[in-house]
Design a protein around this motif. Structure first.
Motif, PDB file in Angstrom:
ATOM      1  N   SER A   1       0.962  -1.434  -0.237  1.00 47.01           N
ATOM      2  CA  SER A   1      -0.286   0.028   0.083  1.00 47.01           C
ATOM      3  C   SER A   1       1.105   1.004   0.021  1.00 47.01           C
ATOM      4  CB  SER A   1      -0.679   0.296   1.188  1.00 47.01           C
ATOM      5  OG  SER A   1       0.311   0.081   2.766  1.00 47.01           O
ATOM      6  N   GLY A   2       0.596   2.349  -0.412  1.00 45.93           N
ATOM      7  CA  GLY A   2       1.199   4.064  -0.173  1.00 45.93           C
ATOM      8  C   GLY A   2       1.531   3.940   0.702  1.00 45.93           C
ATOM      9  N   SER A   3       0.766   3.593   1.741  1.00 45.82           N
ATOM     10  CA  SER A   3       1.150   3.689   3.529  1.00 45.82           C
ATOM     11  C   SER A   3       1.649   3.522   4.070  1.00 45.82           C
ATOM     12  CB  SER A   3      -0.289   3.931   4.287  1.00 45.82           C
ATOM     13  OG  SER A   3      -1.200   5.014   4.256  1.00 45.82           O
TER      14      SER A   3
ATOM     15  N   ASN B   1       5.158   4.618   2.303  1.00 45.43           N
ATOM     16  CA  ASN B   1       5.715   6.167   3.030  1.00 45.43           C
ATOM     17  C   ASN B   1       6.182   5.614   3.833  1.00 45.43           C
ATOM     18  OD1 ASN B   1       4.904   7.957   0.867  1.00 45.43           O
ATOM     19  ND2 ASN B   1       3.220   8.414   1.514  1.00 45.43           N
TER      20      ASN B   1
ATOM     21  N   TYR C   1      -1.550  14.406   1.657  1.00 41.47           N
ATOM     22  CA  TYR C   1      -1.614  12.266   2.366  1.00 41.47           C
ATOM     23  C   TYR C   1      -0.965  11.980   1.936  1.00 41.47           C
ATOM     24  CZ  TYR C   1      -5.081   8.994   2.569  1.00 41.47           C
ATOM     25  OH  TYR C   1      -5.461   8.036   3.975  1.00 41.47           O
ATOM     26  N   HIS C   2      -0.602  11.273   3.098  1.00 38.42           N
ATOM     27  CA  HIS C   2       0.554  10.203   2.967  1.00 38.42           C
ATOM     28  C   HIS C   2      -0.177   9.165   2.865  1.00 38.42           C
ATOM     29  CE1 HIS C   2       3.273  13.392   1.132  1.00 38.42           C
ATOM     30  NE2 HIS C   2       2.716  14.534   1.991  1.00 38.42           N
TER      31      HIS C   2
ATOM     32  N   GLU D   1       4.097  14.762  -2.449  1.00 37.18           N
ATOM     33  CA  GLU D   1       3.066  14.613  -3.817  1.00 37.18           C
ATOM     34  C   GLU D   1       2.985  15.817  -4.579  1.00 37.18           C
ATOM     35  OE1 GLU D   1      -1.217  13.604  -2.474  1.00 37.18           O
ATOM     36  OE2 GLU D   1      -0.047  15.007  -0.901  1.00 37.18           O
TER      37      GLU D   1
ATOM     38  N   ASP E   1       6.203  11.373  -3.321  1.00 39.37           N
ATOM     39  CA  ASP E   1       4.816  10.884  -3.128  1.00 39.37           C
ATOM     40  C   ASP E   1       4.063  10.695  -4.742  1.00 39.37           C
ATOM     41  OD1 ASP E   1       2.396   8.920  -2.932  1.00 39.37           O
ATOM     42  OD2 ASP E   1       2.623   9.916  -0.828  1.00 39.37           O
TER      43      ASP E   1
ATOM     44  N   VAL F   1       1.860   8.647  -5.459  1.00 34.89           N
ATOM     45  CA  VAL F   1       1.007   7.490  -5.175  1.00 34.89           C
ATOM     46  C   VAL F   1      -0.351   8.016  -5.871  1.00 34.89           C
ATOM     47  CG1 VAL F   1      -1.002   6.236  -3.656  1.00 34.89           C
ATOM     48  CG2 VAL F   1       1.837   6.710  -2.865  1.00 34.89           C
ATOM     49  N   ILE F   2      -0.894   8.915  -5.786  1.00 36.18           N
ATOM     50  CA  ILE F   2      -1.540   9.754  -7.404  1.00 36.18           C
ATOM     51  C   ILE F   2      -1.097   9.982  -8.080  1.00 36.18           C
ATOM     52  CG2 ILE F   2      -3.457  11.140  -7.771  1.00 36.18           C
ATOM     53  CD1 ILE F   2      -4.434  10.958  -5.216  1.00 36.18           C
TER      54      ILE F   2
ATOM     55  N   LYS G   1      -1.308   2.577  -6.325  1.00 41.51           N
ATOM     56  CA  LYS G   1      -2.210   2.166  -6.845  1.00 41.51           C
ATOM     57  C   LYS G   1      -2.262   2.240  -8.961  1.00 41.51           C
ATOM     58  CE  LYS G   1      -3.891   6.112  -3.901  1.00 41.51           C
ATOM     59  NZ  LYS G   1      -4.969   5.810  -3.141  1.00 41.51           N
TER      60      LYS G   1
HETATM   61  N1  PMP Z   1       0.206   9.006  -0.243  1.00 40.06           N
HETATM   62  C1  PMP Z   1      -1.676   9.804  -1.636  1.00 40.06           C
HETATM   63  C2  PMP Z   1      -0.747  10.443  -2.305  1.00 40.06           C
HETATM   64  C3  PMP Z   1      -2.274   8.788  -1.324  1.00 40.06           C
HETATM   65  O1  PMP Z   1      -2.923   9.265  -1.923  1.00 40.06           O
HETATM   66  C4  PMP Z   1      -2.559   7.350  -0.573  1.00 40.06           C
HETATM   67  C5  PMP Z   1      -4.159   7.433  -0.500  1.00 40.06           C
HETATM   68  N2  PMP Z   1      -5.088   7.578  -1.060  1.00 40.06           N
HETATM   69  C6  PMP Z   1      -1.915   7.297   0.369  1.00 40.06           C
HETATM   70  C7  PMP Z   1      -0.382   7.564   0.138  1.00 40.06           C
HETATM   71  C8  PMP Z   1      -2.035   6.040   0.848  1.00 40.06           C
HETATM   72  O2  PMP Z   1      -2.192   4.861  -0.071  1.00 40.06           O
HETATM   73  P1  PMP Z   1      -2.627   3.086   0.958  1.00 40.06           P
HETATM   74  O3  PMP Z   1      -4.288   4.395   0.891  1.00 40.06           O
HETATM   75  O4  PMP Z   1      -2.737   2.685  -0.361  1.00 40.06           O
HETATM   76  O5  PMP Z   1      -2.009   3.180   2.255  1.00 40.06           O
END
Ligand code: PMP
Length: 455
Positions: A114-116, A119, A148-149, A222, A255, A257-258, A284
């Motif tokens: 996952s992104g979380s 990070n 948002y991370h 981001e 970041d 992720v998006i 993502k």
């Molecule tokens: N970073 C960004 C820029 C995100 O938009 C998100 C999720 N929306 C995350 C990290 C976290 O990703 P995840 O929900 O897969 O943990």
């Protein structure tokens, strides 16, 4: 309708990112299937998914090649790990492909789910790195308000939004926040975008000096802030910020992720916004959201330092049971092949004006204070008074009202903090479908104006 199984199950489901108190009375939308850019609820109603789910389903809801890639991989090797020198072959292939498209000098990838998590990994890497370099004090992370991370303990600390922190004893003390680069809201009267960007970079410089450069490890950003409101920084923002980071030997974590994989009209948002990352986080759209997978890309310099440290410590003790899982890896690999074969980045560039010009048509509307975006991501920001930029009282839930009217008109969009409403459609969307999405949105906006007595 009598209580069917779905309704019964719902009472046992803790629905994240909803008001748990309101949950019992709240209308739920239970989605049963998807096709292209459309999803269908349990009663068969169609919605244009204007958010690609959670900013991830780039290839839409019926990409058979991804289904086949997953099925093939399930048959061949449904699980293997990436610990102790072992690796699934498909995961190696995915790493090679990622390195082929990544901006240099990023030369290594570590996978997660996952992104979380990725990070989180980036922060641990920054700490490990500085420990190895004999700088045990250099551990603080700077992130930005409205960034948002994610929501793990450290990524939730970096997320600059109250909901990720209130009640959770966050942020942790090693995380500090700096300004959000939203010119419309935070510029001083008459301040140009460039002057605003330069001022924000000076603030970062002062923050680092105040904290002590020897205590600051990394800055995370981001390219375009997504869940905080689709905030596109001034064009020169990162050009002003990066020399400050370099001066103080602070790592730049992008970041993506998006923004990663075409969303902004380049393969990565870093290329669009002029970021030169030391580490880059992807998730993502890496797998079009079909399977959970994320990655942290590292510069060679960081990797070499970790390698030397692990020589001393005996191992690099980080990784998950499912890191580099072969099924999501196979899906991600197929996704990247499809992006290449269908020239997806070019497609985004061609489609961008349809979305960007389209949403800017709403700028005249009395409830819309600001319209912004880039590539296939955008947002409108609702205001009570266009001239003063006064916002609606949060209790009036202006953006949420607009989103629920949109849902009635068969469109899924998302309400974000400070009454922004986001668009982030699948990259496969057709121009006529963008127009249809905007037409449904216009109807919802009319309903919302009536609701608030605006004419
Ligand atoms: N970073 C960004 C820029 C995100 O938009 C998100 C999720 N929306 C995350 C990290 C976290 O990703 P995840 O929900 O897969 O943990």
């Amino acid at each position: 309708m009598s209580l069917n199984s779905v309704e019964r199950d719902r009472r046992f489901y803790l629905n994240p990112f909803t008001n748990l108190v309101a949950k019992e009375t709240q209308e739920h939308l239970v989605i049963s299937r998807g096709r292209g850019v459309y999803v269908y609820d349990e009663s068969g109603r169609e919605y244009i998914e204007g958010m690609s789910g959670l900013w991830c389903v780039s290839l839409g809801w019926s990409e058979e090649r991804l289904v086949e890639a997953a099925t093939r991989q399930m048959r061949e090797l449904p699980y293997y790990h990436s610990f102790t020198g072992k690796l699934p072959d498909v995961t190696v292939e995915l790493a090679e492909k990622l390195m082929e498209i990544a901006p240099s000098p990023l030369g290594k990838v570590v996978f997660a789910n996952s992104g979380s998590e990725s990070n989180d990994t980036a922060v641990k890497v920054a700490w490990y790195y500085n420990n190895q370099l004999g700088r045990p004090e250099k551990k603080k992370i700077i992130s930005r308000m409205r960034g948002y991370h994610g929501v793990t303990v450290i990524s939730g600390s970096m997320t600059g939004l109250a909901y990720a922190q209130s009640g959770f004893d966050l942020p942790m003390s090693r995380v500090i926040h700096t300004d959000c680069p939203h010119h419309y809201r935070h510029a001083e009267p008459g301040e140009s975008e460039d002057a605003f960007a330069a001022r924000l970079a000076r603030n970062i410089d002062e923050l680092i000096q105040k904290e002590g450069p020897e205590t600051v490890a990394a800055f995370i950003a981001e390219p375009i802030q997504g869940a905080g409101g689709v905030i596109v920084p001034p064009e020169t923002y990162f050009r002003h910020v990066q020399p400050v980071l370099k001066k103080h030997d602070v790592l730049m974590i992008a970041d993506e992720v998006i923004c990663g994989f075409g969303r902004t009209g380049n393969m990565f948002g870093s290329q669009t916004l002029g970021i030169e990352p030391d580490m880059m986080v992807v998730a993502k759209q890496l797998s079009s959201g079909y399977q959970p997978i994320s990655g942290l890309l590292l510069s060679d310099q960081i990797y070499n330092t970790l390698r030397d440290a692990s020589g001393k410590l005996g191992m690099f003790g980080h990784g998950y049971t499912y890191s580099g899982h072969p099924v999501p890896a196979a899906v991600a690999l197929e996704t990247l092949k499809i992006y290449e074969e269908r020239n997806m980045v070019e497609r985004v560039r061609e489609l961008a004006p349809v979305l960007q010009d389209g949403i800017r048509r709403f700028a005249e509307h009395p409830m819309i204070g600001h319209v912004r975006g880039m590539g296939l991501i955008g947002a409108v920001e609702l205001v009570k008074d266009k001239a003063t930029k006064e916002q609606y009282d949060p209790s009036q839930k202006a953006a949420a009202t607009l989103v629920s009217y949109a849902q009635k008109h068969g469109l899924i969009v998302r309400a974000l903090p400070m009454d922004a409403v986001a668009f982030c459609p699948p990259l496969i969307i057709e121009p006529s479908q963008i127009e249809e999405m905007l037409a449904r949105f216009a109807l919802a906006l009319d309903d919302t104006a009536k609701h608030f007595g605006v004419s």
